[in-house]
Design an enzyme around this catalytic site. Structure first.
Site, PDB file in Angstrom:
ATOM      1  N   TRP A  75     -40.959   8.148  42.870  1.00  0.00           N
ATOM      2  CA  TRP A  75     -41.557   8.169  44.212  1.00  0.00           C
ATOM      3  C   TRP A  75     -43.051   8.222  43.945  1.00  0.00           C
ATOM      4  O   TRP A  75     -43.567   9.234  43.482  1.00  0.00           O
ATOM      5  CB  TRP A  75     -41.069   9.407  44.973  1.00  0.00           C
ATOM      6  CG  TRP A  75     -41.522   9.461  46.397  1.00  0.00           C
ATOM      7  CD1 TRP A  75     -40.888   8.934  47.482  1.00  0.00           C
ATOM      8  CD2 TRP A  75     -42.702  10.104  46.903  1.00  0.00           C
ATOM      9  NE1 TRP A  75     -41.604   9.195  48.626  1.00  0.00           N
ATOM     10  CE2 TRP A  75     -42.725   9.917  48.310  1.00  0.00           C
ATOM     11  CE3 TRP A  75     -43.745  10.812  46.314  1.00  0.00           C
ATOM     12  CZ2 TRP A  75     -43.735  10.414  49.119  1.00  0.00           C
ATOM     13  CZ3 TRP A  75     -44.762  11.305  47.127  1.00  0.00           C
ATOM     14  CH2 TRP A  75     -44.750  11.105  48.514  1.00  0.00           C
ATOM     15  N   ASN A 101     -42.144  14.328  36.467  1.00  0.00           N
ATOM     16  CA  ASN A 101     -42.252  14.591  37.908  1.00  0.00           C
ATOM     17  C   ASN A 101     -43.409  15.533  38.118  1.00  0.00           C
ATOM     18  O   ASN A 101     -43.625  16.414  37.295  1.00  0.00           O
ATOM     19  CB  ASN A 101     -41.011  15.322  38.432  1.00  0.00           C
ATOM     20  CG  ASN A 101     -39.786  14.460  38.426  1.00  0.00           C
ATOM     21  OD1 ASN A 101     -39.861  13.279  38.178  1.00  0.00           O
ATOM     22  ND2 ASN A 101     -38.655  15.080  38.680  1.00  0.00           N
ATOM     23  N   GLY A 102     -44.064  15.412  39.257  1.00  0.00           N
ATOM     24  CA  GLY A 102     -45.165  16.330  39.547  1.00  0.00           C
ATOM     25  C   GLY A 102     -46.485  15.585  39.531  1.00  0.00           C
ATOM     26  O   GLY A 102     -46.519  14.354  39.492  1.00  0.00           O
ATOM     27  N   GLU A 496     -37.667   9.272  61.165  1.00  0.00           N
ATOM     28  CA  GLU A 496     -37.610   9.107  59.708  1.00  0.00           C
ATOM     29  C   GLU A 496     -36.583   8.084  59.243  1.00  0.00           C
ATOM     30  O   GLU A 496     -36.785   7.453  58.223  1.00  0.00           O
ATOM     31  CB  GLU A 496     -37.432  10.449  58.986  1.00  0.00           C
ATOM     32  CG  GLU A 496     -36.149  11.168  59.249  1.00  0.00           C
ATOM     33  CD  GLU A 496     -36.102  12.545  58.593  1.00  0.00           C
ATOM     34  OE1 GLU A 496     -36.902  12.844  57.700  1.00  0.00           O
ATOM     35  OE2 GLU A 496     -35.226  13.327  58.972  1.00  0.00           O
ATOM     36  N   LYS A 611     -36.054  13.131  49.129  1.00  0.00           N
ATOM     37  CA  LYS A 611     -35.502  14.470  49.326  1.00  0.00           C
ATOM     38  C   LYS A 611     -36.222  15.393  48.361  1.00  0.00           C
ATOM     39  O   LYS A 611     -36.553  14.988  47.251  1.00  0.00           O
ATOM     40  CB  LYS A 611     -34.011  14.402  49.003  1.00  0.00           C
ATOM     41  CG  LYS A 611     -33.234  15.610  49.414  1.00  0.00           C
ATOM     42  CD  LYS A 611     -32.514  15.351  50.696  1.00  0.00           C
ATOM     43  CE  LYS A 611     -31.679  16.489  51.156  1.00  0.00           C
ATOM     44  NZ  LYS A 611     -31.686  16.556  52.626  1.00  0.00           N
TER      45      LYS A 611
HETATM   46  C1  F6R Z   1     -36.029  15.968  57.448  1.00  0.00           C
HETATM   47  C2  F6R Z   1     -36.030  16.618  56.159  1.00  0.00           C
HETATM   48  C3  F6R Z   1     -37.305  17.221  55.692  1.00  0.00           C
HETATM   49  C4  F6R Z   1     -37.027  18.565  55.021  1.00  0.00           C
HETATM   50  C5  F6R Z   1     -38.315  19.151  54.441  1.00  0.00           C
HETATM   51  C6  F6R Z   1     -38.079  20.516  53.807  1.00  0.00           C
HETATM   52  O1  F6R Z   1     -34.785  15.394  57.729  1.00  0.00           O
HETATM   53  O2  F6R Z   1     -35.047  16.651  55.481  1.00  0.00           O
HETATM   54  O3  F6R Z   1     -38.204  17.371  56.742  1.00  0.00           O
HETATM   55  O4  F6R Z   1     -36.470  19.423  55.963  1.00  0.00           O
HETATM   56  O5  F6R Z   1     -38.841  18.280  53.478  1.00  0.00           O
HETATM   57  O6  F6R Z   1     -37.140  20.439  52.775  1.00  0.00           O
HETATM   58  P1  F6R Z   1     -36.438  21.732  52.220  1.00  0.00           P
HETATM   59  O7  F6R Z   1     -35.581  22.289  53.299  1.00  0.00           O
HETATM   60  O8  F6R Z   1     -35.650  21.283  51.033  1.00  0.00           O
HETATM   61  O9  F6R Z   1     -37.533  22.684  51.861  1.00  0.00           O
END
Ligand code: F6R
Length: 616
Positions: A75, A101-102, A496, A611
């Site tokens: 990404w 990563n990072g 999204e 994600k």
């Molecule tokens: C939206 C979505 C993101 C996550 C956000 C936080 O559908 O999935 O907005 O909610 O990136 O991610 P977490 O919960 O893993 O900290």
């Protein structure tokens, strides 16, 4: 964000790494690459732009006999989406191959330093700078034997500012794999005479359930079936092997076309898991073993601050309504990314709660660290056992929602809503919430999975409705009180995955600006489940329709909405007010999913998103 898979063992590395990359693709999917090393120390490198499938088609993985390799799905952070910017990155003199990563924050200074020493670069990435910096440090080391390798890596990493999760190969040590982390998750699956390094468990569960979680500023050296973990200070680390509680089939789509669809349909199960062991009939309350260490503090709380990002932030906003209503504790909800750089007063008796599905979101982790630095106790709510947030908070609650692979959060969001409602009742019962009110909530909680199943049966109706709205380029999502966070979440889902300009607002706020957007081209998705407030909502609906705006209305059966009052009317089952948002969001999840399909979007891999956002 970006996925790493690396393998050392007896099996052919290439197919195994490709399979792992495919499972991690939800972490990043603009380009992918794999680097293999044979027993003579020769590297073989394959990289391509696009999905892992494109990489897999570009060479015959099964024919490569190497049993050691590193792979990456990217990404982009530094540098555009090109083959030369894809990982692995090779060092200038060909000695090291790296996936990373990072973000290396001081990459400009390091690059300049290396350029002055005649290092040349073929990409725009900070990763290429890092691999060359490692090579430079290695070449400065004197000595022979394998020890020189971790020694050089330690030296290099001490000179780096930023975050990394990395896997590294060195041409001079053909049977050796190195891994290190700081701020980017990395775990090591321990199999029979093999190790699999990955950014998350999804790439490992099909091979082994035994894992070691690397911690920040730790590095691992794997050769043969041996594993040594040490700190950047060269202290030996006694590793703890933990069991992953995900079944291998949980990371597969099964009969569903998309993970998102599977996960929407898993919500009744996820809520059942969230309830398990947390219902206390005798006390007419909920209980959480994981927050016992803070029991005393919870009784004397003056203030709660929630920190989270994205959908988890919306869940926290819901918690504000519920905790203030049921437990009468003042609550603030902060974007984690804002909290960390703000300087909010944090008086005594303030508890900070961080909420994160992945447990690895960098902004949320940074907010956690800031809260701890300021002397607050921090509680975590997360779905991933052993994640950074789970390890760094003082206590917490696990969601047990199972792996969430779709980039758009669905079952993790509703499971957070459920746990936060349960927490509100728990805190309320520690104070002056009535016994009967506690019992009424528990009764509704027990019936909730069944009511979710009923709501899921609306899919056909909503998929037909979606056909009438899929061509619209903008949309409003409106709700009042506990349905305002649901409006925000509904808008986020559509934005999204279907790339529709969607905005969430408190419904009465509409007349203060958003009403200017209303026309036949901008429909409104409205949530209303409080009969006493429906007359107000009805007026808002009329205001919208007077301006030729179409209305999709989600209500419960007790709302006296007449035929013809709106274009579309979706009815979800009635439940306890604290749990109603969980049922209300489901039609919006289906709506976003079906609109995205109709618009030809890639539901599980929406553009530009990944994600688990592990960069700032
Ligand atoms: C939206 C979505 C993101 C996550 C956000 C936080 O559908 O999935 O907005 O909610 O990136 O991610 P977490 O919960 O893993 O900290």
């Amino acid at each position: 964000m970006c996925g790493i898979v690396a393998y050392i063992g007896q099996r052919r590395a290439a197919p195994l790494i490709l399979d792992g990359l495919q499972r991690l693709e939800y972490r990043g999917y603009d380009s992918a690459g794999i680097g293999l090393m044979d027993s003579a120390g020769s590297f073989e490198l394959h990289r391509s732009v696009g999905r892992v499938a494109a990489l897999a088609e570009s060479f015959e993985a099964g024919k490569i006999s190497a049993t050691l390799g590193i792979g990456h799905t990217r990404w982009a952070t530094h540098g555009g989406v090109t083959v030369s910017n894809a990982h692995p990155q090779l060092s200038c003199h060909g000695q090291f191959l790296l996936v990373h990563n990072g973000v290396i924050e001081n990459f400009r200074e390091l690059r300049q330093f290396l350029v002055e020493r005649e290092y040349s670069f073929a990409s725009d990435t900070d990763t290429e700078v890092l691999v060359n910096w490692i090579e430079f440090c290695y070449r400065q080391e004197s000595g022979v034997g394998i020890g020189i390798l971790p020694q050089a890596l330690r030296k290099a990493l001490k000179g780096v500012q930023g975050t990394y999760g990395l896997a590294l190969l060195c041409r001079d040590f053909p049977g050796t794999l190195l891994a290190a982390r700081n701020g980017s998750p990395l775990l090591i699956g321990v199999g029979k005479e093999e190790h699999i390094v990955a950014s998350d468990a999804a790439a490992i569960v099909t091979h082994t359930s035994q894992v070691i979680y690397l911690r920040d500023r730790e590095l691992a050296l794997m050769s043969g079936d041996e594993l040594q973990v040490s700190t950047l200070q060269a202290e030996k680390v006694l590793t703890q092997v933990c069991a992953i509680d995900w079944a291998a089939e949980e990371v597969q789509k099964g009969p569903h076309e998309h993970y998102m669809h599977k996960e929407i349909h898993e919500q009744a199960q996820a809520i059942t898991e969230a309830l398990r062991g947390h219902v206390d009939e005798r006390l007419a309350s909920t209980r959480f073993g994981g927050i016992e260490p803070l029991a005393q503090e919870l009784r004397g709380l003056h203030r709660l601050i929630f920190c989270a990002c994205g959908s988890a932030w919306h869940a926290c906003l819901e918690a504000e309504y519920l905790i203030e209503h049921y437990a009468r504790i003042p609550v603030e909800v902060e974007y984690a990314s804002e909290f960390r750089y703000r300087h909010p007063p944090l008086a005594r008796h303030t508890l900070v709660i961080v909420v994160s599905q992945s447990g690895e979101t960098l902004d949320t982790l940074a907010a956690l660290a800031e809260a701890k630095r300021r002397g607050c106790s921090v509680m975590g709510i997360t779905n991933v056992i052993g994640s950074s947030i789970a390890r760094e908070t003082d206590c917490g609650i696990y969601q047990h929602a199972g792996p969430e692979m779709g980039v758009a959060s669905t079952k993790a969001f509703t499971s957070q809503l459920c746990l936060l409602a349960m927490l509100a009742i728990h805190l309320g019962r520690l104070r002056d919430l009535d016994y009967d009110e506690g019992l009424a909530f528990l009764r509704a909680l027990r019936e909730l999975p069944q009511k979710i199943e009923e709501t899921l049966r609306l899919e056909q109706e909503i998929s037909e409705l979606a056909q009438r709205y899929a061509a619209h380029e903008q949309m409003l999502f409106l709700g009042r009180q506990t349905l305002f966070p649901i409006a925000l979440e509904g808008a986020l889902k559509l934005k999204e995955i279907a790339y529709v300009q969607a905005q969430g607002y408190p419904i009465a706020e509409m007349k203060h600006g958003p009403i200017a957007l209303i026309s036949e081209k901008c429909p409104s998705f409205i949530f209303e489940t409080q009969a006493s407030l429906f007359p107000k909502t009805r007026s808002n609906i009329q205001e919208i329709r007077a301006r030729r705006g179409k209305v999709i209305l989600v209500t419960t059966p007790d709302i006296p909405c007449d035929a013809g009052e709106c274009e579309e009317h979706v009815v979800v089952p009635k439940t306890h007010p604290a749990l109603q948002p969980i049922l209300a969001i489901i039609p919006a999840q289906f709506f976003a999913y079906h609109v995205a399909l109709l618009r030809g979007c890639d539901v599980d891999r929406p553009r530009n998103l990944a994600k688990s956002v592990t960069v700032e």
